[in-house]
Write a protein that holds these residues in place. Structure first.
Motif, short mmCIF file in Angstrom:
data_model
loop_
_atom_site.label_atom_id
_atom_site.label_comp_id
_atom_site.label_asym_id
_atom_site.label_seq_id
_atom_site.Cartn_x
_atom_site.Cartn_y
_atom_site.Cartn_z
N THR A 250 2.94 -37.72 -22.40
CA THR A 250 1.25 -38.18 -22.02
C THR A 250 1.64 -39.97 -21.76
N ARG A 251 -0.31 -40.99 -21.60
CA ARG A 251 0.99 -42.00 -21.11
C ARG A 251 0.34 -42.76 -22.64
N ALA B 11 3.61 -34.75 -26.32
CA ALA B 11 2.34 -35.80 -26.40
C ALA B 11 2.96 -37.19 -25.91
N SER C 278 0.76 -38.03 -12.67
CA SER C 278 1.35 -38.66 -14.09
C SER C 278 2.68 -38.08 -14.18
N ALA D 58 -0.20 -41.89 -29.04
CA ALA D 58 0.48 -41.16 -28.36
C ALA D 58 -0.30 -39.68 -29.80
N ALA E 194 3.30 -35.91 -16.66
CA ALA E 194 4.70 -34.12 -16.88
C ALA E 194 3.62 -33.67 -15.47
N GLN F 284 -4.07 -39.05 -30.36
CA GLN F 284 -3.90 -40.65 -29.59
C GLN F 284 -5.52 -40.67 -29.78
#
Length: 299
Positions: free
Chosen positions: A169-170, A166, A41, A214, A43, A259
């Motif tokens: 994140t994806r 954020a 990921s 996001a 993160a 999101q």
């Protein structure tokens, strides 16, 4: 390898300097690179044997996200890169960025990692758009003050460097529909060369829902001369999403939006030839390609 595609058919574009039906190829030979070890990921945590993580497409127009151990310092081409309390950072490369760069990480133990970055060069479409109202190509003097104020408002909305994370994140697509415009395309409006396009367009009927790609905080929600109903969201670390030509805006300045929550609807407000969403990504003043941080297709 240099080539360009000229589009002659009238299609639904935004033609906004601030920053198509028919399929357009986004890019070729893009690389998704993880430096030193695979990253599950964005993160993900750095580990003892791999103190540098860098995730993203090594190409012009890309936003890259990375992580180093807490207490480390990062420089890109000798310029300090901001790092959050967890050692996470973001870097970006403009539309015509040089292809060779150097990332330097100074670790708390005094050791230094030097990572060369080689970007792939991109070829951009040429888009000819005719039949526009001439006042939207060359605005009349009467709206000059409004346009200046619009630019000031947008700049202010993109100033904060919040602690939101954020951005790590994806991201998801903010709307469903065909991709009708791509980042970096040179615009020729009514025969006059103008600014390149700095977003990705998603076509759809007026009223099609638009969602937060996001989580983030709304920093602008306003009707602007060129981009119509415009929304800007802060995702943290100086990274902002901008949504142009909206028919409606469902959130307010200062509101934090999770999101996937609805933020507005697709429209054709401002300088546009038909309903679509123009989604843009900025790292501060740097205009980057949203397709470098989102996967798959929006439909």
């Amino acid at each position: 390898m240099s080539h360009s595609m000229t589009l002659m058919k009238k299609v639904n574009f935004d033609v906004n300097p601030i920053g198509k039906f028919g399929k357009i190829v986004r890019r070729t030979s893009l690389l998704c690179v993880c430096v030193l070890f695979s990253m599950v990921s964005v993160a993900g945590e750095a580990n003892e044997t791999s103190p540098l993580v860098l995730h993203g497409e090594m190409t012009q127009g890309a936003l890259l996200r990375g992580q180093v151990p807490e207490g480390a310092k990062v420089r890109l081409d000798g310029v300090k890169v901001e790092i959050n309390s967890q050692g996470k950072f973001v870097i970006g490369f403009e539309r015509k960025a040089p292809l060779n760069h150097e990332l330097t990480v100074s670790l708390p133990d005094g050791s230094v990692i030097t990572k060369p970055i080689t970007l792939t060069e991109r070829n951009y479409n040429i888009q000819r758009i005719d039949g526009l109202d001439q006042k939207m190509v060359t605005p009349p003097q009467s709206v000059t003050d409004r346009i200046k104020q619009d630019n000031i408002d947008v700049a202010i909305a993109r100033q904060p460097k919040s602690a939101l994370d954020a951005v790590f994140t994806r991201f998801i697509w903010p709307a469903k529909g065909p991709i009708t415009g791509v980042y970096g395309s040179q615009r020729i409006l009514n025969g006059t060369p103008k600014w390149p396009h700095y977003g990705v367009d998603v076509g759809g009927p007026t009223g099609t829902p638009v969602y937060a790609p996001a989580s983030g905080k709304v920093t602008l929600a306003k009707d602007l001369y060129y981009s119509g109903n415009t929304l800007i969201m802060d995702h943290g670390m100086g990274v902002f999403s901008t949504f142009l030509h909206l028919d409606s805006i469902n959130v307010k300045v200062g509101e934090y939006v999770e999101q996937g929550k609805p933020i507005g609807t697709i429209g054709a407000t401002g300088r546009a030839t038909g309903p679509h969403l123009d989604w843009r990504i900025n790292l501060g003043k740097m205009r980057l390609d949203p397709q470098t941080i989102v996967t798959g297709q929006p439909n």
